[in-house]
Design a protein around this motif. Sequence first.
Motif, PDB file in Angstrom:
ATOM      1  N   GLU A 159      50.405  40.452  52.558  1.00 43.65           N
ATOM      2  CA  GLU A 159      51.266  40.888  53.567  1.00 43.65           C
ATOM      3  C   GLU A 159      50.117  41.194  55.079  1.00 43.65           C
ATOM      4  N   ALA A 160      49.695  41.921  54.458  1.00 44.90           N
ATOM      5  CA  ALA A 160      49.105  42.860  55.548  1.00 44.90           C
ATOM      6  C   ALA A 160      47.189  41.884  56.173  1.00 44.90           C
ATOM      7  N   GLY A 161      47.378  41.002  55.556  1.00 45.46           N
ATOM      8  CA  GLY A 161      46.563  40.066  56.205  1.00 45.46           C
ATOM      9  C   GLY A 161      45.516  38.944  55.771  1.00 45.46           C
ATOM     10  N   PHE A 162      45.292  39.850  54.458  1.00 46.46           N
ATOM     11  CA  PHE A 162      44.050  39.538  53.418  1.00 46.46           C
ATOM     12  C   PHE A 162      43.500  38.303  52.409  1.00 46.46           C
ATOM     13  N   ARG A 163      42.253  37.874  52.295  1.00 43.00           N
ATOM     14  CA  ARG A 163      42.475  37.016  51.239  1.00 43.00           C
ATOM     15  C   ARG A 163      42.901  38.164  50.195  1.00 43.00           C
ATOM     16  N   VAL A 164      42.801  37.786  48.827  1.00 40.34           N
ATOM     17  CA  VAL A 164      42.971  38.898  48.050  1.00 40.34           C
ATOM     18  C   VAL A 164      42.347  38.341  46.687  1.00 40.34           C
ATOM     19  N   ILE A 165      41.212  38.992  46.151  1.00 44.62           N
ATOM     20  CA  ILE A 165      40.636  38.158  44.970  1.00 44.62           C
ATOM     21  C   ILE A 165      41.003  39.542  43.496  1.00 44.62           C
ATOM     22  N   VAL A 166      41.576  39.326  42.067  1.00 43.27           N
ATOM     23  CA  VAL A 166      41.657  40.620  41.687  1.00 43.27           C
ATOM     24  C   VAL A 166      41.535  39.874  40.132  1.00 43.27           C
ATOM     25  N   ALA A 167      39.857  40.555  39.621  1.00 44.99           N
ATOM     26  CA  ALA A 167      39.552  40.049  38.528  1.00 44.99           C
ATOM     27  C   ALA A 167      39.300  40.438  36.754  1.00 44.99           C
ATOM     28  N   ASP A 168      39.277  39.913  35.935  1.00 44.33           N
ATOM     29  CA  ASP A 168      40.016  40.727  34.771  1.00 44.33           C
ATOM     30  C   ASP A 168      37.898  41.188  34.746  1.00 44.33           C
ATOM     31  N   LEU A 169      37.900  41.949  34.033  1.00 43.87           N
ATOM     32  CA  LEU A 169      36.243  42.495  33.158  1.00 43.87           C
ATOM     33  C   LEU A 169      36.405  41.193  32.142  1.00 43.87           C
ATOM     34  N   ARG A 170      34.807  41.128  32.187  1.00 44.19           N
ATOM     35  CA  ARG A 170      33.575  40.143  31.287  1.00 44.19           C
ATOM     36  C   ARG A 170      34.645  41.040  29.266  1.00 44.19           C
ATOM     37  N   GLY A 171      35.541  40.484  29.023  1.00 47.04           N
ATOM     38  CA  GLY A 171      35.706  40.789  27.776  1.00 47.04           C
ATOM     39  C   GLY A 171      37.373  40.763  27.634  1.00 47.04           C
ATOM     40  N   HIS A 172      38.149  41.221  29.051  1.00 39.64           N
ATOM     41  CA  HIS A 172      38.949  42.078  28.896  1.00 39.64           C
ATOM     42  C   HIS A 172      39.894  40.390  29.447  1.00 39.64           C
ATOM     43  N   GLY A 173      41.512  40.792  29.525  1.00 39.38           N
ATOM     44  CA  GLY A 173      42.171  40.036  30.096  1.00 39.38           C
ATOM     45  C   GLY A 173      42.483  38.291  29.634  1.00 39.38           C
ATOM     46  N   ASP A 174      42.340  37.848  30.610  1.00 35.99           N
ATOM     47  CA  ASP A 174      41.509  36.580  30.104  1.00 35.99           C
ATOM     48  C   ASP A 174      40.178  35.912  30.280  1.00 35.99           C
ATOM     49  N   SER A 175      39.546  36.377  30.454  1.00 42.20           N
ATOM     50  CA  SER A 175      38.225  36.579  30.244  1.00 42.20           C
ATOM     51  C   SER A 175      37.521  36.219  29.064  1.00 42.20           C
ATOM     52  N   SER A 176      36.667  35.496  29.159  1.00 46.52           N
ATOM     53  CA  SER A 176      36.248  35.188  27.312  1.00 46.52           C
ATOM     54  C   SER A 176      35.449  36.244  26.481  1.00 46.52           C
TER      55      SER A 176
END
Length: 281
Positions: free
Chosen positions: A50-67
């Motif tokens: 909302e403040a005007g930035f392009r935001v990327i949020v990543a999972d760490l390796r082995g976590h979340g939806d990363s392999s």
Amino acid sequence: MIANFQFKTTTVNGEQLAYEVGGSGSPIVCFPGMGDLRQEYDRLAPVLVEAGFRVIVADLRGHGDSSVGWDKYDVVTLASDIERVLDAEKIEKALLIGCSISGASTAYFAAQHPERVAGLVGLSPIRRVPFTGFKGMLMPLILQVMLMQPWGISAWGWYYRSLYPCTPPNDLDAYVARLEAKLREPGRFHAFKSMAFTGRNPAHLTTIQLPVLDFLGTADPDYDDPQAEADWLKSMMPQDEVRLLEGLGHYPHREQPERLLPHLLDFAHQTLQSNSPPAKD
């Protein structure tokens, strides 16, 4: 998924890193803490968009939806994943936000590749072994026992709750249930434990000349002494603007994001604006 963000993956030596992208404008890339998910930023990322930035949020390796097939889970390899995400999104330079172990990996990446980093934000960054003396000697043993099967995943869920000592978010029960469910997927608890026992060598911090903003909660159980940690960070990086948040724990951006957002937004605008290319005539 974070609302209005697009899910993506990038391949690294046959393994997958998962992340989401939202918004447009100058880039901010966010990495979560150990044992957590990219949704850790669900209260922060939409405000940054909302403040005007392009935001990327990543999972760490082995976590979340990363392999889960990675051979290493240390700070150096986590830092290499930052470069992979930047390259995948064709980002030349970004503001990096890292929580806990990602506060260490983003700092290491900044020391190695300062040309690709506009500035660093640390949310309860663990850039060195956080405990000293007798407690420091005991902690590896305590951690090893805590993470033993069959109680290890439930023990992590219990400890995770303790990291919100002030105002636990309303969705904490559901969030912890999601964390535990993820850790029960094949290979994920192994990845988490491998990361838990990686060391920290903070010598590179003294080489960082970039702008740094760190937030530490005074009730964070992951620090022996939050004030002493703040003083140490300043001794290593004199330019570091360290803000102690009274009564908050390890995840201030989920406990009370309103207490850090004004400072974070000012810092993001200043660092990214100063690093933007000059306007063409």
